[in-house]
Design a protein around this motif. Sequence first.
Motif, PDB file in Angstrom:
ATOM      1  N   SER A 131      46.807  39.948  43.320  1.00  0.00           N
ATOM      2  CA  SER A 131      47.606  40.184  44.520  1.00  0.00           C
ATOM      3  C   SER A 131      48.073  38.858  45.103  1.00  0.00           C
ATOM      4  O   SER A 131      47.368  37.856  45.025  1.00  0.00           O
ATOM      5  CB  SER A 131      46.789  40.935  45.578  1.00  0.00           C
ATOM      6  N   LYS A 133      49.201  39.156  48.303  1.00  0.00           N
ATOM      7  CA  LYS A 133      49.179  39.527  49.720  1.00  0.00           C
ATOM      8  C   LYS A 133      47.778  39.556  50.319  1.00  0.00           C
ATOM      9  O   LYS A 133      47.628  39.457  51.537  1.00  0.00           O
ATOM     10  CB  LYS A 133      49.855  40.890  49.900  1.00  0.00           C
ATOM     11  N   LEU A 140      42.616  45.419  51.241  1.00  0.00           N
ATOM     12  CA  LEU A 140      43.644  46.354  50.775  1.00  0.00           C
ATOM     13  C   LEU A 140      43.801  47.486  51.787  1.00  0.00           C
ATOM     14  O   LEU A 140      42.854  48.192  52.104  1.00  0.00           O
ATOM     15  CB  LEU A 140      43.270  46.919  49.404  1.00  0.00           C
ATOM     16  N   VAL A 146      50.235  49.967  44.514  1.00  0.00           N
ATOM     17  CA  VAL A 146      49.480  49.453  43.368  1.00  0.00           C
ATOM     18  C   VAL A 146      50.246  49.785  42.093  1.00  0.00           C
ATOM     19  O   VAL A 146      50.712  50.922  41.925  1.00  0.00           O
ATOM     20  CB  VAL A 146      48.069  50.081  43.294  1.00  0.00           C
ATOM     21  N   LEU A 204      54.696  41.322  41.047  1.00  0.00           N
ATOM     22  CA  LEU A 204      53.467  41.047  41.796  1.00  0.00           C
ATOM     23  C   LEU A 204      53.746  40.778  43.273  1.00  0.00           C
ATOM     24  O   LEU A 204      53.002  41.250  44.149  1.00  0.00           O
ATOM     25  CB  LEU A 204      52.726  39.864  41.164  1.00  0.00           C
ATOM     26  N   ASP A 208      51.180  45.386  46.616  1.00  0.00           N
ATOM     27  CA  ASP A 208      49.930  44.892  47.215  1.00  0.00           C
ATOM     28  C   ASP A 208      48.882  44.552  46.159  1.00  0.00           C
ATOM     29  O   ASP A 208      48.046  43.671  46.376  1.00  0.00           O
ATOM     30  CB  ASP A 208      49.378  45.955  48.173  1.00  0.00           C
ATOM     31  N   LEU A 209      48.937  45.234  45.025  1.00  0.00           N
ATOM     32  CA  LEU A 209      47.954  45.004  43.963  1.00  0.00           C
ATOM     33  C   LEU A 209      48.583  45.349  42.616  1.00  0.00           C
ATOM     34  O   LEU A 209      49.272  46.361  42.489  1.00  0.00           O
ATOM     35  CB  LEU A 209      46.718  45.883  44.194  1.00  0.00           C
TER      36      LEU A 209
END
Length: 282
Positions: A131, A133, A140, A146, A204, A208-209
């Motif tokens: 991540s 972020k 998260l 995701v 990416l 967020d993931l």
Amino acid sequence: MKKTSYMIVTLMLMFALAACGQNKNTDGNSAGSNVNQGTETPGAVKLKVGASPVPHAKLLEFVKPMLKEQGVDLEIIEFNDYIQPNTQLYEKNIDANFFQHTPYLDQFNKDKGYDLVNVAAVHIEPFGAYSKKIKKIDELKDGAKVVIPNDPSNGGRALALMASNGLITLKDGVGVSGTVSDIVANPKKLDIREVEAATLPRVLGEVDLAMINTNYALEADLVPTEDALFIEGNDSPYVNILVARPDNKDSEAIQKLAAALRSPEVKKFIDETYKGAIVAAF
């Protein structure tokens, strides 16, 4: 005049002898011939191998001099996707490939009706979550975006890793074969989307993931042991393998390549170069 004619004949004979000597060297029948120096090894077997750029092509480059000494000229053809290396191998445009793990090969063979075979297990690339972020998985947020690979074997692997880290719960027994439809609990209501594996590093910053294969993480200058929020252990069953066809898997050149990729020199190279991001499987 007679003396002049004699000298002309003598000079002609000398030039003729010199020309014969030069032709002898060019044909390689004389010591000191430079034919083939700096090019392919005379009499060597040509071996074309398809590979992902990192780390597979890097490992092949490392063993290339070793194989040259054994009479095998290795040609490395890089691919940036997970389809063409198997297609090109099956169609006999290349002799082997090195980019995939066994579950992916099994699924590909099943889907395409191919019969490609595992020749040698080489290394493990622990799968990781990345991540830009957040710094910790606890950060998260609910509804976070995701992304996971869209091919069945790697998608299931990503979901299993997420489940083992408490993000989701999968149906009992699905293991690494699970799909998004097998999610029975999603406490954070994560928005899970499937994306082509090669594009995961490129998106990416937009999610967020991202659950990314290590080879693509390395290509994007990510360091799995440092940058991944969580990562598979070294006991991962996803061993990367050298793959060939049934008609050539036992050939001398393929077997020499397999032995080189599993040599002590390669293990040392993996350990020193990748420092745990990639683990030798031998």
